[in-house]
Design a protein around this motif. Structure first.
Motif, PDB file in Angstrom:
ATOM      1  N   GLN A   1      -6.146  -9.287   4.950  1.00 13.05           N
ATOM      2  CA  GLN A   1      -5.097  -8.356   5.343  1.00 13.05           C
ATOM      3  C   GLN A   1      -5.184  -7.040   4.586  1.00 13.05           C
ATOM      4  O   GLN A   1      -4.984  -5.978   5.160  1.00 13.05           O
ATOM      5  N   GLY A   2      -5.516  -7.077   3.317  1.00 13.63           N
ATOM      6  CA  GLY A   2      -5.697  -5.839   2.559  1.00 13.63           C
ATOM      7  C   GLY A   2      -6.889  -5.052   3.064  1.00 13.63           C
ATOM      8  O   GLY A   2      -6.875  -3.822   3.065  1.00 13.63           O
ATOM      9  N   ASP A   3      -7.919  -5.748   3.518  1.00 14.40           N
ATOM     10  CA  ASP A   3      -9.109  -5.083   4.042  1.00 14.40           C
ATOM     11  C   ASP A   3      -8.784  -4.290   5.310  1.00 14.40           C
ATOM     12  O   ASP A   3      -9.329  -3.217   5.519  1.00 14.40           O
ATOM     13  N   VAL A   4      -7.906  -4.819   6.153  1.00 17.30           N
ATOM     14  CA  VAL A   4      -7.545  -4.112   7.379  1.00 17.30           C
ATOM     15  C   VAL A   4      -6.886  -2.784   7.037  1.00 17.30           C
ATOM     16  O   VAL A   4      -7.259  -1.741   7.575  1.00 17.30           O
ATOM     17  N   ILE A   5      -5.924  -2.795   6.129  1.00 19.84           N
ATOM     18  CA  ILE A   5      -5.253  -1.553   5.729  1.00 19.84           C
ATOM     19  C   ILE A   5      -6.243  -0.623   5.035  1.00 19.84           C
ATOM     20  O   ILE A   5      -6.270   0.580   5.323  1.00 19.84           O
ATOM     21  N   GLN A   6      -7.084  -1.150   4.159  1.00 20.35           N
ATOM     22  CA  GLN A   6      -8.076  -0.310   3.472  1.00 20.35           C
ATOM     23  C   GLN A   6      -9.033   0.330   4.484  1.00 20.35           C
ATOM     24  O   GLN A   6      -9.380   1.499   4.348  1.00 20.35           O
ATOM     25  N   ASP A   7      -9.463  -0.423   5.490  1.00 21.53           N
ATOM     26  CA  ASP A   7     -10.332   0.143   6.519  1.00 21.53           C
ATOM     27  C   ASP A   7      -9.627   1.266   7.286  1.00 21.53           C
ATOM     28  O   ASP A   7     -10.228   2.288   7.601  1.00 21.53           O
ATOM     29  N   LEU A   8      -8.340   1.073   7.570  1.00 17.50           N
ATOM     30  CA  LEU A   8      -7.576   2.126   8.235  1.00 17.50           C
ATOM     31  C   LEU A   8      -7.508   3.381   7.370  1.00 17.50           C
ATOM     32  O   LEU A   8      -7.665   4.495   7.857  1.00 17.50           O
ATOM     33  N   LEU A   9      -7.277   3.181   6.080  1.00 16.55           N
ATOM     34  CA  LEU A   9      -7.190   4.324   5.171  1.00 16.55           C
ATOM     35  C   LEU A   9      -8.521   5.057   5.079  1.00 16.55           C
ATOM     36  O   LEU A   9      -8.568   6.280   5.102  1.00 16.55           O
ATOM     37  N   ARG A  10      -9.598   4.308   4.992  1.00 14.65           N
ATOM     38  CA  ARG A  10     -10.929   4.934   4.929  1.00 14.65           C
ATOM     39  C   ARG A  10     -11.244   5.689   6.211  1.00 14.65           C
ATOM     40  O   ARG A  10     -11.826   6.765   6.179  1.00 14.65           O
ATOM     41  N   SER A  11     -10.844   5.128   7.338  1.00 16.42           N
ATOM     42  CA  SER A  11     -11.163   5.764   8.620  1.00 16.42           C
ATOM     43  C   SER A  11     -10.355   7.035   8.847  1.00 16.42           C
ATOM     44  O   SER A  11     -10.668   7.806   9.735  1.00 16.42           O
ATOM     45  N   ALA A  12      -9.327   7.249   8.056  1.00 12.89           N
ATOM     46  CA  ALA A  12      -8.464   8.416   8.267  1.00 12.89           C
ATOM     47  C   ALA A  12      -8.691   9.490   7.211  1.00 12.89           C
ATOM     48  O   ALA A  12      -7.786  10.231   6.901  1.00 12.89           O
ATOM     49  N   SER A  13      -9.898   9.598   6.711  1.00 14.08           N
ATOM     50  CA  SER A  13     -10.153  10.653   5.737  1.00 14.08           C
ATOM     51  C   SER A  13      -9.956  12.002   6.412  1.00 14.08           C
ATOM     52  O   SER A  13     -10.212  12.147   7.603  1.00 14.08           O
ATOM     53  N   PRO A  14      -9.475  13.013   5.672  1.00 17.41           N
ATOM     54  CA  PRO A  14      -9.218  14.314   6.291  1.00 17.41           C
ATOM     55  C   PRO A  14     -10.431  14.893   7.031  1.00 17.41           C
ATOM     56  O   PRO A  14     -10.286  15.472   8.091  1.00 17.41           O
ATOM     57  N   LYS A  15     -11.643  14.712   6.513  1.00 14.78           N
ATOM     58  CA  LYS A  15     -12.833  15.254   7.168  1.00 14.78           C
ATOM     59  C   LYS A  15     -13.008  14.630   8.554  1.00 14.78           C
ATOM     60  O   LYS A  15     -13.240  15.326   9.537  1.00 14.78           O
TER      61      LYS A  15
ATOM     62  N   GLN B   1      -0.019   8.921   3.762  1.00 12.11           N
ATOM     63  CA  GLN B   1       0.750  10.011   3.179  1.00 12.11           C
ATOM     64  C   GLN B   1       0.020  11.352   3.178  1.00 12.11           C
ATOM     65  O   GLN B   1       0.637  12.388   3.410  1.00 12.11           O
ATOM     66  N   ASP B   2      -1.280  11.365   2.941  1.00  7.00           N
ATOM     67  CA  ASP B   2      -1.990  12.645   2.833  1.00  7.00           C
ATOM     68  C   ASP B   2      -2.651  13.098   4.140  1.00  7.00           C
ATOM     69  O   ASP B   2      -3.450  14.014   4.141  1.00  7.00           O
ATOM     70  N   CYS B   3      -2.295  12.481   5.262  1.00  9.46           N
ATOM     71  CA  CYS B   3      -2.825  12.884   6.572  1.00  9.46           C
ATOM     72  C   CYS B   3      -1.669  13.307   7.473  1.00  9.46           C
ATOM     73  O   CYS B   3      -0.693  12.571   7.611  1.00  9.46           O
TER      74      CYS B   3
ATOM     75  N   HIS C   1       0.863  -1.189   0.000  1.00  8.50           N
ATOM     76  CA  HIS C   1       0.000   0.000   0.000  1.00  8.50           C
ATOM     77  C   HIS C   1       0.896   1.235   0.000  1.00  8.50           C
ATOM     78  O   HIS C   1       1.314   1.700   1.066  1.00  8.50           O
ATOM     79  N   PRO C   2       1.186   1.795  -1.167  1.00 10.08           N
ATOM     80  CA  PRO C   2       2.203   2.845  -1.263  1.00 10.08           C
ATOM     81  C   PRO C   2       1.862   4.167  -0.590  1.00 10.08           C
ATOM     82  O   PRO C   2       2.727   5.025  -0.485  1.00 10.08           O
ATOM     83  N   ASP C   3       0.650   4.355  -0.095  1.00 12.05           N
ATOM     84  CA  ASP C   3       0.315   5.585   0.611  1.00 12.05           C
ATOM     85  C   ASP C   3       0.489   5.462   2.120  1.00 12.05           C
ATOM     86  O   ASP C   3       0.219   6.406   2.855  1.00 12.05           O
ATOM     87  N   VAL C   4       0.937   4.310   2.595  1.00 14.42           N
ATOM     88  CA  VAL C   4       1.028   4.043   4.023  1.00 14.42           C
ATOM     89  C   VAL C   4       2.499   3.849   4.405  1.00 14.42           C
ATOM     90  O   VAL C   4       3.240   3.164   3.708  1.00 14.42           O
ATOM     91  N   PHE C   5       2.905   4.480   5.512  1.00  8.54           N
ATOM     92  CA  PHE C   5       4.269   4.285   5.991  1.00  8.54           C
ATOM     93  C   PHE C   5       4.299   4.225   7.511  1.00  8.54           C
ATOM     94  O   PHE C   5       3.365   4.637   8.187  1.00  8.54           O
ATOM     95  N   LEU C   6       5.378   3.668   8.015  1.00  9.50           N
ATOM     96  CA  LEU C   6       5.642   3.576   9.446  1.00  9.50           C
ATOM     97  C   LEU C   6       6.863   4.420   9.780  1.00  9.50           C
ATOM     98  O   LEU C   6       7.785   4.538   8.976  1.00  9.50           O
ATOM     99  N   SER C   7       6.870   4.976  10.981  1.00 10.69           N
ATOM    100  CA  SER C   7       8.060   5.642  11.503  1.00 10.69           C
ATOM    101  C   SER C   7       8.293   5.127  12.914  1.00 10.69           C
ATOM    102  O   SER C   7       7.357   4.726  13.607  1.00 10.69           O
ATOM    103  N   CYS C   8       9.559   5.128  13.322  1.00 10.84           N
ATOM    104  CA  CYS C   8       9.875   4.761  14.701  1.00 10.84           C
ATOM    105  C   CYS C   8      10.859   5.772  15.256  1.00 10.84           C
ATOM    106  O   CYS C   8      11.555   6.458  14.512  1.00 10.84           O
ATOM    107  N   SER C   9      10.899   5.837  16.586  1.00  9.61           N
ATOM    108  CA  SER C   9      11.640   6.919  17.223  1.00  9.61           C
ATOM    109  C   SER C   9      12.262   6.493  18.543  1.00  9.61           C
ATOM    110  O   SER C   9      11.869   5.485  19.142  1.00  9.61           O
ATOM    111  N   SER C  10      13.179   7.326  18.980  1.00  7.59           N
ATOM    112  CA  SER C  10      13.767   7.151  20.311  1.00  7.59           C
ATOM    113  C   SER C  10      12.766   7.457  21.413  1.00  7.59           C
ATOM    114  O   SER C  10      13.050   7.242  22.590  1.00  7.59           O
ATOM    115  N   ASP C  11      11.566   7.952  21.051  1.00  8.30           N
ATOM    116  CA  ASP C  11      10.517   8.189  22.052  1.00  8.30           C
ATOM    117  C   ASP C  11       9.753   6.908  22.405  1.00  8.30           C
ATOM    118  O   ASP C  11       8.748   6.956  23.090  1.00  8.30           O
ATOM    119  N   SER C  12      10.235   5.757  21.920  1.00  7.62           N
ATOM    120  CA  SER C  12       9.655   4.430  22.202  1.00  7.62           C
ATOM    121  C   SER C  12       8.318   4.204  21.525  1.00  7.62           C
ATOM    122  O   SER C  12       7.508   3.394  21.992  1.00  7.62           O
TER     123      SER C  12
END
Length: 188
Positions: A167-181, A71-73, A53-64
């Motif tokens: 598994q694709g449905d889980v990511i798609q549901d996450l993407l739908r739930s994060a609409s800018p509105k 990408q667009d949120c 899913h090329p619009d989705v990324f993970l980041s990790c940090s020293s903040d644990s």
């Protein structure tokens, strides 16, 4: 600059900072950021794109923490907490809902089909060693982990109950739930 990752468009890349921000940048315009993602409050150590899913990324940090972004949120979709600063995070090349992370003390395997709260597998580091890097093997269900002694250990993932059809449905549901509105409404 801490972690950096190119987008599918090789002219666009993400870069993490010591301050905890992630900047989306363009190679053709080095004078301003295209977007800034703010959630981490310590250095961003790694950024990785979901290969399925090329619009989705993970980041990790020293903040644990590990943050899952679209990408667009400008706000993360999900936050995951580790027990120590997270040095590296990687998506599975075969399963859109599976990613792994290492902190100095352990390897964590997360499966979003199973839990958003806890990793499904935790492998402690060997006594006296710190886990420093990781990589998913591309053809098998294995994770390769480097440690502070310069050794590499291969872990075969077993008992992962990844549902191929959902598994694709889980990511798609996450993407739908994060609409800018919806994000704007939750921020008010």
């Amino acid at each position: 600059v801490c972690g950096t990752m190119l987008l599918q468009d090789s002219n666009i890349y993400l870069t993490g900072t010591w301050e905890g921000n992630i900047h989306k940048c363009s190679c053709s315009n080095g004078h301003q950021f295209l977007e800034t993602y703010r959630k981490h409050f310590c250095p961003v150590n790694c950024i990785t794109w979901c290969p399925l899913h090329p619009d989705v990324f993970l980041s990790c940090s020293s903040d644990s923490t590990i943050q899952l972004w679209k990408q667009d949120c400008i706000n993360p979709l999900l936050s995951f907490t580790s027990n120590q600063p997270v040095g590296e995070v990687r998506w599975s090349p075969k399963h859109a809902t599976v990613f792994s992370a290492v902190n100095e003390g352990q390897l964590e395997i997360w499966d979003l089909n199973s839990s958003f709260l806890d990793p499904v597998i935790v492998q402690p580091a060997a006594p006296g060693l710190k886990m420093t890097s990781l990589l998913f093997a591309s053809l098998t269900d294995c994770v390769v982990v480097g440690d502070s002694d310069g050794q590499v250990t291969v872990y075969q993932l077993q008992n992962l109950h990844v549902g191929e059809s959902s598994q694709g449905d889980v990511i798609q549901d996450l993407l739908r739930s994060a609409s800018p509105k919806e994000l704007q409404e939750t921020l008010m």
